[in-house]
Design a protein around this motif. Sequence first.
Motif, PDB file in Angstrom:
ATOM      1  N   LEU A 116       0.884  -1.091   0.024  1.00 37.45           N
ATOM      2  CA  LEU A 116      -0.022  -0.150   0.115  1.00 37.45           C
ATOM      3  C   LEU A 116       0.822   1.217  -0.015  1.00 37.45           C
ATOM      4  N   ALA A 117       2.138   1.233   0.283  1.00 41.20           N
ATOM      5  CA  ALA A 117       3.025   2.389   0.364  1.00 41.20           C
ATOM      6  C   ALA A 117       3.367   2.814  -0.992  1.00 41.20           C
ATOM      7  N   SER A 118       3.237   1.923  -1.999  1.00 44.85           N
ATOM      8  CA  SER A 118       3.495   1.958  -3.371  1.00 44.85           C
ATOM      9  C   SER A 118       2.256   2.278  -4.233  1.00 44.85           C
ATOM     10  N   PRO A 119       1.680   3.186  -4.289  1.00 48.83           N
ATOM     11  CA  PRO A 119       0.529   3.269  -5.212  1.00 48.83           C
ATOM     12  C   PRO A 119       0.707   2.879  -6.410  1.00 48.83           C
ATOM     13  N   ILE A 120      -0.285   2.159  -7.343  1.00 43.87           N
ATOM     14  CA  ILE A 120      -0.089   1.800  -8.629  1.00 43.87           C
ATOM     15  C   ILE A 120      -0.917   2.616  -9.527  1.00 43.87           C
ATOM     16  N   TYR A 121      -0.264   3.022 -10.752  1.00 48.50           N
ATOM     17  CA  TYR A 121      -1.017   3.749 -11.784  1.00 48.50           C
ATOM     18  C   TYR A 121      -1.497   4.835 -11.108  1.00 48.50           C
ATOM     19  N   VAL A 122      -2.891   4.999 -11.342  1.00 51.24           N
ATOM     20  CA  VAL A 122      -3.709   6.119 -11.036  1.00 51.24           C
ATOM     21  C   VAL A 122      -3.880   6.233  -9.566  1.00 51.24           C
ATOM     22  N   CYS A 123      -3.788   5.409  -8.811  1.00 51.16           N
ATOM     23  CA  CYS A 123      -4.025   5.356  -7.518  1.00 51.16           C
ATOM     24  C   CYS A 123      -3.542   6.444  -6.654  1.00 51.16           C
ATOM     25  N   TRP A 124      -2.175   6.887  -7.078  1.00 49.55           N
ATOM     26  CA  TRP A 124      -1.439   8.014  -6.339  1.00 49.55           C
ATOM     27  C   TRP A 124      -2.272   9.142  -6.061  1.00 49.55           C
ATOM     28  N   PHE A 125      -3.141   9.537  -7.051  1.00 43.88           N
ATOM     29  CA  PHE A 125      -3.899  10.566  -6.981  1.00 43.88           C
ATOM     30  C   PHE A 125      -4.754  10.742  -5.520  1.00 43.88           C
ATOM     31  N   LEU A 126      -5.658   9.386  -5.230  1.00 40.38           N
ATOM     32  CA  LEU A 126      -6.388   9.531  -4.114  1.00 40.38           C
ATOM     33  C   LEU A 126      -5.551   9.860  -2.679  1.00 40.38           C
ATOM     34  N   LEU A 127      -4.426   9.288  -2.636  1.00 40.60           N
ATOM     35  CA  LEU A 127      -3.532   9.427  -1.497  1.00 40.60           C
ATOM     36  C   LEU A 127      -3.223  10.962  -1.447  1.00 40.60           C
ATOM     37  N   ALA A 128      -2.618  11.541  -2.550  1.00 42.13           N
ATOM     38  CA  ALA A 128      -2.265  12.957  -2.765  1.00 42.13           C
ATOM     39  C   ALA A 128      -3.687  13.923  -2.305  1.00 42.13           C
ATOM     40  N   LEU A 129      -4.807  13.234  -2.851  1.00 43.27           N
ATOM     41  CA  LEU A 129      -6.039  14.232  -2.400  1.00 43.27           C
ATOM     42  C   LEU A 129      -6.327  14.176  -0.910  1.00 43.27           C
ATOM     43  N   PHE A 130      -6.149  12.817  -0.209  1.00 46.13           N
ATOM     44  CA  PHE A 130      -6.332  12.821   1.093  1.00 46.13           C
ATOM     45  C   PHE A 130      -5.396  13.840   1.867  1.00 46.13           C
ATOM     46  N   ILE A 131      -3.931  13.578   1.563  1.00 50.90           N
ATOM     47  CA  ILE A 131      -3.231  14.388   2.092  1.00 50.90           C
ATOM     48  C   ILE A 131      -3.627  15.972   2.142  1.00 50.90           C
ATOM     49  N   TRP A 132      -3.780  16.384   0.870  1.00 49.98           N
ATOM     50  CA  TRP A 132      -4.077  17.773   0.680  1.00 49.98           C
ATOM     51  C   TRP A 132      -5.365  18.036   1.518  1.00 49.98           C
ATOM     52  N   ARG A 133      -6.486  17.405   1.361  1.00 46.66           N
ATOM     53  CA  ARG A 133      -7.752  17.614   2.132  1.00 46.66           C
ATOM     54  C   ARG A 133      -7.543  17.749   3.462  1.00 46.66           C
ATOM     55  N   LEU A 134      -6.755  16.859   4.051  1.00 42.73           N
ATOM     56  CA  LEU A 134      -6.302  16.918   5.593  1.00 42.73           C
ATOM     57  C   LEU A 134      -5.690  17.988   6.143  1.00 42.73           C
TER      58      LEU A 134
END
Length: 341
Positions: A116-134
């Motif tokens: 889970l620490a290595s997002p695959i393909y498009v999934c990175w944006f969800l982690l980025a959005l989670f961080i940004w919104r927090l």
Amino acid sequence: MTATRATAAAPRSAATSRDPFFDNAKFLLIVLVVLGHNWVPAIDHIPAAKAAYVLVYTFHVPAFALVCGIFSRGFEGRPEQVRKLVTTVLVPYVIFDALYALELAWLRHDSKPFDLASPIYVCWFLLALFIWRLTAPLWRAVRFPIALALVVSLVAGITIRDDGFAISRAAQLLPWFVAGQVLGADRFTWLKDVRARIAGGAVMAAAAVAAWLLAPSIDVSWLNRQQSAGELHVTVLQYLGDALLLDAVTAVLVLAALALVPARRSWLTALGAATMYPYLLHGLVVRLLESAGVHGALIDLGWVGVVAISVLAVTLALVLATPVVRRATGWAVEPRWLLAR
């Protein structure tokens, strides 16, 4: 920039009324994402494909981050907001990162452990959005938030080499999210003026010509907003200069692209409220088509094949946003069933 009472009240009103202009923009930007991922196999073979890729990748993800910032103005870190954020962003990340890992294991016969620490393909944006919104409440509490976010972005580009949990991309794209959150929708109403639309069209036409001329010499790794200065093989000073230049060009193209977005409510508007469906699902389809040799066969046709790939990509984005697909996959894309009644 300090938060005033008026500014503090703005997030609540922004969250309760949606401007169709930004919903239209969200869907059109997602279409560009799908197009870009379908162009990737062609950029080393067909000059027109690389030129189109360079043009689109210069602005489309920063523009989407900016729009996400606008839609995040109502996030204040309340418990119910955090629960919803976890359910609608973090849980889909886990689900789709697992789905992409399973697909890769099947297509490539690759049995690497799920990480889970290595997002695959498009999934990175969800982690980025989670961080940004927090971090959204933070940017309302500091002075000069956009400038501070830009400093964070540049420092990340110099120092972060390991992109675990998409930290590097989240940091390098942070200024665009913060700009959307701080400026808000009202600061972009001038883009709906006919003069802005004419100027935007002229800028995009000039950018297309520039992309055609410069694409052969451009390292597209810069456009991913992920690699550090060391990974890009440049000095710190070179990185700072090039990154600031790229940000300046991106800002102009983001405004030009938004100026071309329809402002009225239309069939695009409803699709704009469901952009996560084509975003998260299209990669699964694209990987299957690439593995089946579809892209390779079309690339052999030259520019005609690139046109066919583009038509296929736009069609895919539209199909994945239809109600039937959303009903079938809503459990994964929007797992609201996890929220307490």
